[in-house]
Write an enzyme that holds these catalytic residues in place. Structure first.
Site, mmCIF file in Angstrom:
data_model
loop_
_atom_site.group_PDB
_atom_site.id
_atom_site.type_symbol
_atom_site.label_atom_id
_atom_site.label_comp_id
_atom_site.label_asym_id
_atom_site.label_seq_id
_atom_site.Cartn_x
_atom_site.Cartn_y
_atom_site.Cartn_z
ATOM 1 N N ARG A 245 -8.822 0.609 23.032
ATOM 2 C CA ARG A 245 -8.272 1.931 22.727
ATOM 3 C C ARG A 245 -9.396 2.978 22.780
ATOM 4 O O ARG A 245 -10.557 2.620 22.549
ATOM 5 C CB ARG A 245 -7.745 1.860 21.289
ATOM 6 C CG ARG A 245 -6.516 2.645 20.967
ATOM 7 C CD ARG A 245 -6.294 2.532 19.463
ATOM 8 N NE ARG A 245 -5.576 1.338 19.085
ATOM 9 C CZ ARG A 245 -4.252 1.269 18.955
ATOM 10 N NH1 ARG A 245 -3.520 2.311 19.169
ATOM 11 N NH2 ARG A 245 -3.682 0.136 18.597
ATOM 12 N N THR B 23 -4.495 -0.378 14.925
ATOM 13 C CA THR B 23 -3.140 0.073 14.598
ATOM 14 C C THR B 23 -3.177 0.930 13.342
ATOM 15 O O THR B 23 -2.562 1.998 13.268
ATOM 16 C CB THR B 23 -2.244 -1.166 14.347
ATOM 17 O OG1 THR B 23 -2.288 -1.995 15.495
ATOM 18 C CG2 THR B 23 -0.820 -0.769 14.042
ATOM 19 N N CYS B 24 -3.907 0.443 12.349
ATOM 20 C CA CYS B 24 -3.913 1.074 11.022
ATOM 21 C C CYS B 24 -4.239 2.564 11.093
ATOM 22 O O CYS B 24 -3.465 3.403 10.641
ATOM 23 C CB CYS B 24 -4.908 0.327 10.142
ATOM 24 S SG CYS B 24 -5.206 1.106 8.571
ATOM 25 N N GLY C 93 -11.560 -6.860 26.201
ATOM 26 C CA GLY C 93 -12.331 -8.102 26.116
ATOM 27 C C GLY C 93 -11.516 -9.313 26.543
ATOM 28 O O GLY C 93 -10.350 -9.464 26.155
ATOM 29 N N GLY D 150 12.996 -3.348 6.634
ATOM 30 C CA GLY D 150 11.711 -3.782 6.072
ATOM 31 C C GLY D 150 10.844 -2.573 5.761
ATOM 32 O O GLY D 150 11.350 -1.464 5.552
ATOM 33 N N GLY E 35 9.810 -6.232 12.752
ATOM 34 C CA GLY E 35 8.623 -7.061 12.565
ATOM 35 C C GLY E 35 7.633 -6.851 13.701
ATOM 36 O O GLY E 35 7.899 -6.093 14.638
ATOM 37 N N ALA F 297 -3.391 -4.236 6.339
ATOM 38 C CA ALA F 297 -4.737 -3.784 6.692
ATOM 39 C C ALA F 297 -5.783 -4.386 5.756
ATOM 40 O O ALA F 297 -6.852 -4.819 6.197
ATOM 41 C CB ALA F 297 -4.793 -2.265 6.637
ATOM 42 N N HIS G 53 -3.617 7.488 -23.167
ATOM 43 C CA HIS G 53 -2.303 8.076 -23.414
ATOM 44 C C HIS G 53 -2.377 9.577 -23.166
ATOM 45 O O HIS G 53 -3.348 10.205 -23.583
ATOM 46 C CB HIS G 53 -1.875 7.804 -24.861
ATOM 47 C CG HIS G 53 -0.581 8.457 -25.212
ATOM 48 N ND1 HIS G 53 0.635 7.958 -24.789
ATOM 49 C CD2 HIS G 53 -0.314 9.600 -25.904
ATOM 50 C CE1 HIS G 53 1.600 8.760 -25.233
ATOM 51 N NE2 HIS G 53 1.050 9.754 -25.906
#
Ligand code: FAD
Ligand code: NAI
Length: 467
Positions: A40, A46-47, A120, A183, A274, A322, A446
């Site tokens: 890329r 992707t993350c 690669g 999902g 998925g 991730a 608190h």
């Protein structure tokens, strides 16, 4: 084929996502000669590019929008008409993404990681080809991640029939968005577009959303999403999409068990059923790296079936998260450096960044029942937490499951505002194998929503005190 024999690396990492870049940076910190190959244009996988970060940027912006539209009035805040500029919102998201991907470049430089741009392919355990140039290495770490799973007969065009990547950059708000899969992605990106005005229908194969989550959390989440006007078609599957008309799609569905056909109109369909491991053209067969029948690389402490070749992250078995990839990348680098790299798979939290958020770690009640483990349960609703009431954010609860005899915390499941942050406290406790009483007797400030975690822990022994 050009050959650069001068470059013999200790580690060549293939993939610059959370698994790969964390592995490379850790290796650099440990003084190893390391290169990270990424096809890329930008690092982060992707993350950073099309996953966690852009989705959270849009979730945050649209949550603020909805808060302003629906909740300011109740808190006595007056404004003019609230609106949004989709182009600007997308530009702000892109700016966040590019800032972070550039940040990884900087970290590579700082930690002496060579960034090798290109695709690669493993030639043998010591050789990787990158777009025709050969690199030599003592170890290879595969961190090539995952890609979207597709449905037979349904072609993703990223404009009308989109994956999460297309859903993160729609040019306009669809009138009707149909989401295939209830999902994590369906609920997060479904929430984004619902808040921007789309009518969202989620078609889910199972009779419940978020498979694998705690049952009580699933039920409460469904109730809340329905209240937010998201529609659900549970126990139903998509059999085809008629996209022959220029505008508008006809989505053909039937009951999961077959029969009861029903067509649903949509302007955009989001396919999120998925993800699958991405190892295409990597040369795995040639070197004999074993994969399971779903294509995930088989590993034992990140070692593949071929000595000197390791694998981490989404392309291996386990949750596609991730932070799981990140921790595995670090552990693999440490193992290669001769250290004791380790990931505790009992303590990997999962968070769904909807509003309210959903967070979970460890075993669910269903898991414990199935395994015959005796457990005690403590539960505390946010409606009884003073800070949640002051914040007008009373939906949800915290549930703590502890071993009936030892009191060790075995699982924690939460739904509510900011629970994605609250889960860290119990992760630390579980890492130290704490008992629920340890949390119950820890002083919590608190008024904070963290007190709900403490009260749930107190409830394990039945001495909860807040109203
Ligand atoms: P990836 O991030 O997929 O990185 C792999 C990289 O390898 C890619 O950049 C790819 O281009 C590169 N590559 C592949 N093959 C080659 C090759 N042969 N040569 C060179 N480079 C190659 N997880 C969370 O924990 N929290 C979230 O909030 C979250 N949100 C998400 C939202 C969406 C919409 C999506 C799709 C995912 C989300 N995830 C989230 C999941 C998360 O993105 C992944 O679990 C994580 O990115 C996996 O990291 P990885 O390093 O294994 O793989
Ligand atoms: P998912 O596995 O979370 O959900 C897929 C859903 O689709 C399931 O409910 C499944 O039952 C359903 N499904 C499968 N086939 C179907 C069919 N033919 N018709 C209808 N429903 C069907 O996958 P999702 O949402 O695509 O996300 C992929 C991965 O990305 C997940 O593993 C997740 O871990 C990761 N992710 C994590 C996020 C986070 O941590 N907040 C956010 C987004 C993604």
């Amino acid at each position: 084929m050009e050959c650069s024999m001068a470059e013999t690396y200790d580690i060549l990492v293939i993939g610059g996502g959370p698994g790969g870049y964390n592995c490379a940076i850790r290796a650099g910190q440990l003084g190893l000669k390391v290169g990270c190959i990424e096809t890329r244009k930008t690092l982060g996988g992707t993350c950073l590019n099309v996953g966690c970060i852009p989705s959270k940027a849009l979730l945050h912006a649209t949550e603020m929008l909805e808060t302003a539209e629906k909740h300011f009035d109740g808190m006595g805040i007056t404004t003019g008409k609230i609106g949004f500029d989709l182009g600007k919102m997308m530009a702000a998201k892109e700016k966040t993404v590019s800032g972070l991907t550039d940040g990884i470049k900087y970290l590579f430089k700082k930690n002496k990681v060579d960034h090798i741009e290109g695709f690669g392919k493993i030639i043998d355990a010591q050789t990787v080809d990158v777009d025709g140039k050969t690199y030599k290495t003592k170890n290879i770490v595969i961190a090539t991640g995952s890609e979207v799973a597709t449905l037979p007969g349904i072609e993703i065009d990223e404009t009308r029939i989109v994956s999460s990547t297309g859903a993160l950059e729609l040019k306009e708000v669809p009138k009707k968005l149909l989401v295939i899969g209830g999902g994590v992605i369906g609920l997060e990106l479904g929430s984004v577009w619902r808040r921007l005005g789309a009518e969202v229908t989620v078609v889910e194969y199972l009779d419940h959303i978020m498979p694998g989550m705690d049952g009580e959390v699933q039920k409460q989440a469904l109730r809340i999403f329905k209240k937010q006007k998201m529609k659900f078609e549970l126990g139903r599957k998509v059999t085809g999409i008629d996209n022959s008309k220029k505008s508008g799609l006809k989505v053909q569905t039937e009951a999961s068990a077959g029969g009861s056909p029903k067509d649903i109109d949509a302007d955009v369909v989001l396919v999120c059923i998925g993800r699958r491991p991405f190892t295409d053209n990597l040369g795995l067969d040639g070197v004999g790296v074993a994969t399971d029948k779903r294509g995930f690389i088989e590993t034992d402490h990140y070692k593949t079936s071929v000595p000197g070749i390791f694998a981490v992250g989404d392309c291996t078995v386990g949750p596609m998260l991730a932070h799981k990839a990140e921790d595995e990348g670090v552990a693999a680098a440490e193992i290669i450096a001769g250290k004791a790299g380790h990931v505790n798979y009992d303590v990997i939290p999962g968070v769904v960044y909807t509003a309210p958020e959903i967070a979970s770690v460890g075993k669910t009640e269903e898991d414990l029942k199935a395994a015959g483990v005796p457990y005690k349960k403590g539960k505390f609703p946010f409606s009884a937490n003073s800070r949640a009431r002051a914040n007008h954010a009373t939906d949800g609860f915290v549930k703590i499951l502890a071993h009936a005899e030892t009191d060790e915390i075995l699982g924690v499941h939460m739904i509510g505002a900011h629970v994605g942050d609250l889960i860290a406290e119990v992760c630390v406790a579980m890492e130290f194998r704490a008992a629920s009483e340890d949390i119950a007797r820890t002083c919590h400030a608190h008024p904070t929503i963290t007190e709900a975690v403490r009260q749930a822990a107190m409830d394990v022994e039945g001495w909860t005190m807040q109203m």
